[in-house]
Design an enzyme around this catalytic site. Structure first.
Site, PDB file in Angstrom:
ATOM      1  N   GLY A   1       0.784  -1.238   0.000  1.00 29.77           N
ATOM      2  CA  GLY A   1       0.000   0.000   0.000  1.00 29.77           C
ATOM      3  C   GLY A   1       0.817   1.289   0.000  1.00 29.77           C
ATOM      4  O   GLY A   1       0.337   2.317   0.475  1.00 29.77           O
ATOM      5  N   SER A   2       2.027   1.253  -0.567  1.00 29.15           N
ATOM      6  CA  SER A   2       2.792   2.513  -0.606  1.00 29.15           C
ATOM      7  C   SER A   2       2.097   3.529  -1.508  1.00 29.15           C
ATOM      8  O   SER A   2       2.096   4.726  -1.214  1.00 29.15           O
ATOM      9  CB  SER A   2       4.247   2.275  -1.043  1.00 29.15           C
ATOM     10  N   ASN A   3       1.491   3.079  -2.594  1.00 35.31           N
ATOM     11  CA  ASN A   3       0.730   4.012  -3.439  1.00 35.31           C
ATOM     12  C   ASN A   3      -0.472   4.563  -2.676  1.00 35.31           C
ATOM     13  O   ASN A   3      -0.748   5.758  -2.732  1.00 35.31           O
ATOM     14  CB  ASN A   3       0.256   3.319  -4.718  1.00 35.31           C
TER      15      ASN A   3
ATOM     16  N   LEU B   1      -5.069  -7.037  -6.317  1.00 37.63           N
ATOM     17  CA  LEU B   1      -4.735  -8.206  -7.136  1.00 37.63           C
ATOM     18  C   LEU B   1      -5.924  -8.984  -7.694  1.00 37.63           C
ATOM     19  O   LEU B   1      -5.741  -9.855  -8.538  1.00 37.63           O
ATOM     20  CB  LEU B   1      -3.840  -9.158  -6.334  1.00 37.63           C
TER      21      LEU B   1
ATOM     22  N   ASN C   1      -7.071   2.019 -12.493  1.00 37.64           N
ATOM     23  CA  ASN C   1      -6.021   1.116 -12.006  1.00 37.64           C
ATOM     24  C   ASN C   1      -4.668   1.662 -12.424  1.00 37.64           C
ATOM     25  O   ASN C   1      -4.560   2.369 -13.432  1.00 37.64           O
ATOM     26  CB  ASN C   1      -6.224  -0.273 -12.635  1.00 37.64           C
TER      27      ASN C   1
ATOM     28  N   HIS D   1      -0.903   0.225 -13.478  1.00 34.90           N
ATOM     29  CA  HIS D   1      -0.170  -0.993 -13.831  1.00 34.90           C
ATOM     30  C   HIS D   1       1.319  -0.630 -13.964  1.00 34.90           C
ATOM     31  O   HIS D   1       1.653   0.376 -14.595  1.00 34.90           O
ATOM     32  CB  HIS D   1      -0.703  -1.566 -15.151  1.00 34.90           C
TER      33      HIS D   1
ATOM     34  N   ASP E   1      -6.269  -5.476 -17.128  1.00 35.43           N
ATOM     35  CA  ASP E   1      -5.347  -4.511 -17.758  1.00 35.43           C
ATOM     36  C   ASP E   1      -5.761  -4.112 -19.176  1.00 35.43           C
ATOM     37  O   ASP E   1      -4.911  -3.842 -20.025  1.00 35.43           O
ATOM     38  CB  ASP E   1      -3.913  -5.085 -17.793  1.00 35.43           C
TER      39      ASP E   1
ATOM     40  N   GLU F   1       5.176   5.936 -10.060  1.00 33.46           N
ATOM     41  CA  GLU F   1       3.810   5.765  -9.537  1.00 33.46           C
ATOM     42  C   GLU F   1       3.518   6.798  -8.457  1.00 33.46           C
ATOM     43  O   GLU F   1       2.476   7.456  -8.470  1.00 33.46           O
ATOM     44  CB  GLU F   1       3.638   4.356  -8.967  1.00 33.46           C
TER      45      GLU F   1
HETATM   46  C1  GRF Z   1       2.431  -1.214  -7.816  1.00 28.87           C
HETATM   47  O1  GRF Z   1       3.612  -1.398  -8.548  1.00 28.87           O
HETATM   48  C2  GRF Z   1       1.225  -1.185  -8.719  1.00 28.87           C
HETATM   49  O2  GRF Z   1       1.484  -0.689  -9.978  1.00 28.87           O
HETATM   50  C3  GRF Z   1       0.892  -2.640  -8.834  1.00 28.87           C
HETATM   51  O3  GRF Z   1       1.160  -3.171  -7.560  1.00 28.87           O
HETATM   52  C4  GRF Z   1       2.172  -2.405  -6.912  1.00 28.87           C
HETATM   53  C5  GRF Z   1       1.643  -2.013  -5.570  1.00 28.87           C
HETATM   54  O4  GRF Z   1       2.598  -1.403  -4.768  1.00 28.87           O
HETATM   55  N1  GRF Z   1      -0.404  -2.814  -9.381  1.00 28.87           N
HETATM   56  P1  GRF Z   1       2.195  -0.766  -3.380  1.00 28.87           P
HETATM   57  O5  GRF Z   1       1.399  -1.802  -2.606  1.00 28.87           O
HETATM   58  O6  GRF Z   1       1.385   0.453  -3.647  1.00 28.87           O
HETATM   59  O7  GRF Z   1       3.483  -0.446  -2.713  1.00 28.87           O
END
Ligand code: GRF
Length: 193
Positions: free
Chosen positions: A12-14, A85, A102, A104, A145, A174
């Protein structure tokens, strides 16, 4: 106020970058994190930022309306998949046309589809000796995708890069672009739909 739910399955870093980006926003609210894995680190990140979490099983997600009902109860306008996922089932796709996006970690249409997640993607890029990789932000439809591409950004892949090194470069892209793209999609796109 545009209400956003983030769906994530792992670290969940994003998700955390997005939460921080909108923390003081008067137009956007990160309402909740939806997660299919009760042990995922993203749940701790959500707690740290006082964001509600909704945890569900794969079976519930795929076979009934529990998750859709939760989204509707919370009056969610936009669903953001950030490291999520599972394939989004039709009941949710149909209820949120062009309102699910999403990210990717590669330049679609290459290196997408089932099984293409995490390090698998970056390994495939390195094995194919690609000179560049990057990110793709796209709308979500019923096929992995596959939905309309909204934005891409690229990074260089050097001859000696490992998949882990490519992953790092892609993650930086990202974190830089995803929050601002969500803002622009929210501002421009949702109003027209
Ligand atoms: C990211 O690279 C995203 O593009 C992919 O899964 C990864 C998730 O990274 N779908 P995080 O959990 O946000 O660190």
């Amino acid at each position: 106020m545009t209400k956003i739910s983030i769906f994530a399955s792992g670290s969940g870093s994003n998700a955390e970058q997005i939460i921080k980006y909108f923390e003081d926003s008067k137009e956007f609210q990160i309402d909740s994190i939806f997660c299919n894995n009760k042990n995922a680190y993203v749940l701790q990140r959500a707690k740290k930022h006082n964001i509600d979490t909704v945890v569900f099983t794969k079976a519930d997600f795929e076979t009934n309306d529990i998750v859709l009902k939760k989204l509707q109860e919370r009056k969610i306008d936009l669903v953001v998949l950030a490291g999520f996922l599972l394939k989004v089932p039709d009941n949710i796709i149909n209820a949120y046309p062009n309102k699910i996006i999403n990210i990717h970690p590669a330049l679609l249409p290459k290196y997408g589809g089932k099984g293409m997640y995490g390090l698998n993607v970056h390994k495939a890029v390195v094995n194919a000796k690609e000179k560049e990789s990057g990110i793709t932000i796209h709308f979500v439809d019923g096929i992995y995708d596959n939905g309309k591409i909204i934005f891409q950004a690229k990074c260089k892949v050097s001859k000696n890069d490992t998949p882990e090194e490519v992953a790092l470069k892609v993650h930086q892209l990202e974190h830089k672009y995803f929050p601002q793209m969500i803002e622009s999609i929210g501002k421009n796109n949702l109003k027209k739909i």
